[in-house]
Design a protein around this motif. Structure first.
Motif, short mmCIF file in Angstrom:
data_model
loop_
_atom_site.label_atom_id
_atom_site.label_comp_id
_atom_site.label_asym_id
_atom_site.label_seq_id
_atom_site.Cartn_x
_atom_site.Cartn_y
_atom_site.Cartn_z
N LYS A 174 0.87 -1.17 0.00
CA LYS A 174 0.00 0.00 0.00
C LYS A 174 0.91 1.23 0.00
O LYS A 174 1.79 1.36 0.85
CB LYS A 174 -0.90 0.01 1.24
N ILE A 175 0.71 2.10 -0.98
CA ILE A 175 1.60 3.26 -1.12
C ILE A 175 0.78 4.55 -1.01
O ILE A 175 -0.19 4.75 -1.74
CB ILE A 175 2.34 3.21 -2.47
N ASP A 176 1.17 5.40 -0.05
CA ASP A 176 0.54 6.70 0.13
C ASP A 176 1.57 7.78 -0.15
O ASP A 176 2.76 7.63 0.15
CB ASP A 176 0.03 6.86 1.57
N VAL A 177 1.14 8.88 -0.73
CA VAL A 177 2.04 10.01 -0.97
C VAL A 177 1.55 11.21 -0.18
O VAL A 177 0.36 11.38 0.07
CB VAL A 177 2.11 10.36 -2.48
N PHE A 178 2.50 12.04 0.26
CA PHE A 178 2.16 13.22 1.05
C PHE A 178 3.25 14.26 0.87
O PHE A 178 4.29 13.99 0.26
CB PHE A 178 1.97 12.87 2.53
N ARG A 179 3.03 15.42 1.39
CA ARG A 179 3.98 16.53 1.21
C ARG A 179 5.10 16.43 2.24
O ARG A 179 4.85 16.26 3.43
CB ARG A 179 3.26 17.87 1.35
N SER A 180 6.35 16.53 1.76
CA SER A 180 7.50 16.51 2.66
C SER A 180 7.46 17.71 3.59
O SER A 180 7.00 18.78 3.20
CB SER A 180 8.80 16.53 1.86
N SER A 181 7.93 17.51 4.81
CA SER A 181 7.93 18.62 5.78
C SER A 181 9.15 18.55 6.65
O SER A 181 9.76 17.50 6.84
CB SER A 181 6.67 18.57 6.64
N GLY A 182 9.54 19.70 7.18
CA GLY A 182 10.70 19.78 8.06
C GLY A 182 10.28 20.18 9.45
O GLY A 182 9.11 20.09 9.81
N ALA B 105 6.77 12.94 -0.88
CA ALA B 105 7.08 11.95 0.15
C ALA B 105 6.23 10.70 -0.05
O ALA B 105 5.11 10.77 -0.55
CB ALA B 105 6.85 12.54 1.53
N VAL B 106 6.80 9.56 0.35
CA VAL B 106 6.15 8.27 0.12
C VAL B 106 6.10 7.48 1.42
O VAL B 106 7.10 7.40 2.15
CB VAL B 106 6.90 7.45 -0.95
N ARG B 107 4.94 6.91 1.73
CA ARG B 107 4.79 5.98 2.84
C ARG B 107 4.36 4.63 2.26
O ARG B 107 3.33 4.52 1.60
CB ARG B 107 3.76 6.45 3.85
N MET B 108 5.19 3.61 2.46
CA MET B 108 4.96 2.28 1.88
C MET B 108 4.66 1.28 3.00
O MET B 108 5.42 1.19 3.98
CB MET B 108 6.20 1.84 1.08
#
Length: 355
Positions: free
Chosen positions: A223-231, A243-246
């Motif tokens: 399952k792959i979710d994408v989101f905005r990178s943050s600092g 950004a990717v969450r797998m």
């Protein structure tokens, strides 16, 4: 050095090098890219191993010549030079001896290290960041290349988690003994009443996947979710969802990557780390099955493995090896070689006892 030579078996090593050199010279070697990479990698490792041992023998020969010169000339300055070189040699031979103990299936691999804040609130998040700095400083001291792959910042201070690679042979063999639960005891800088706080962070170490490992993951298991990178503080690093969450659905393993510039790069990096974790998981399952068959089930050796006490006294102690030092600042600045060496020796002793 005698024990190092016995374990290394230089004659066999030289024969292996000769065979690999012949194989690598074959005109059709690169017709099979994966096989060619395996051959050249094995040849490079074998040559490096031989050079390490022969280089140490050469240093020992040189110091023997120095001793003879000092004795013949009764030269105090040369004796002082001998003492310095002997101290350096003892440390180098000890390190080389530890290297000979790294004979596990994946010990020669590069490493992927993940640090996660545990119990302890903001102090735990701060501790996770302290550990990240400690390991990066350790790598810097040795000249080892590193690459931070993902950082998830906590709201107030510190890190929720961080993942980085150490790109040098035997990084996994050395750092595997760092895996487990680390505990910090100190006066909390985040407590306005100045109370002592205990916090925890978990360290995970896996071998970096290689192309020859063939860890295939069916797409329907991911399952792959994408989101905005943050600092830190939620500030935007870029304005795209890169950004990717797998998530590996069967095992629940989760990998996040956000430090590459594009979603494609983050996805490739996440897949590589996911494969590395599943490779180690498979190895652990096989080891657990063997122990179960032998009727010897034990708790994980890595839990509660080290304490860092900054108050009311200064001490870092490994709870498995009993190795301890009082220079906490030096340890947190990356001076952890003695802990790693003691851990490798302890782990090998445990494996021999279980065999």
């Amino acid at each position: 050095m005698d024990s190092v030579r016995d374990v290394t078996d230089l004659d066999t090593l030289r024969s292996q090098i000769a065979e690999l050199e012949q194989e690598s010279a074959a005109p059709d070697l690169w017709d099979d890219v994966e096989h060619a990479q395996e051959v050249t990698s094995r040849l490079s490792r074998a040559n490096s191993e031989l050079e390490r041992v022969e280089g140490m023998d050469s240093r020992i020969d040189d110091v023997e010549v120095l001793v003879e010169m000092a004795q013949e000339e009764d030269d105090a300055e040369t004796f002082t030079e001998v003492d310095r070189e002997l101290a350096s040699l003892r440390k180098a031979v000890s390190e080389l001896e530890v290297r000979t103990l790294l004979g596990g299936e994946y010990d020669q691999r590069e490493a992927v290290v993940t640090i996660r804040a545990g119990a302890g609130g903001v102090d735990a998040a701060d501790f996770a960041e302290m550990l990240l700095r400690m390991y990066l400083r350790w790598a810097e001291r040795h000249g080892y290349p590193t690459k931070v792959m993902d950082t998830s910042y906590a709201e107030e201070a510190g890190l929720k988690s961080a993942t980085f690679e150490v790109n040098v042979p035997y990084a996994y063999g050395n750092l595997a003994v760092e895996a487990g639960t680390h505990r910090l005891v100190r006066i909390s800088p985040f407590d306005n009443q100045g109370r002592r706080q205990t916090s925890f962070a978990a360290v995970e170490v896996v071998p970096l996947i290689e192309q020859t490992d063939h860890i295939d993951i069916p797409e329907n298991e991911l399952k792959i979710d994408v989101f905005r990178s943050s600092g830190p503080g939620g500030q935007s690093v870029n304005t795209t969802d890169s950004a990717v969450r797998m998530t590996h659905i069967p095992t629940g393993t989760v990998v996040s990557m956000q430090n590459e510039k594009s979603q494609i790069q983050n996805r490739a990096a996440a897949l590589r780390v996911m494969q590395s974790r599943l490779l180690l998981l498979r190895r652990e399952q096989e080891a657990a099955e063997k122990k179960e068959l032998a009727g010897d089930i034990k708790a994980s050796w890595g839990d509660q493995m080290r304490s860092y006490v900054l108050h009311p006294y200064q001490m870092v102690k490994d709870l498995r090896t009993e190795h301890e030092v009082g220079k906490t600042d030096a340890v947190l600045d990356g001076d952890i070689d003695d802990f790693i060496e003691a851990g490798v020796r302890w782990k090998r002793a445990q494996e021999r006892a279980d065999a």
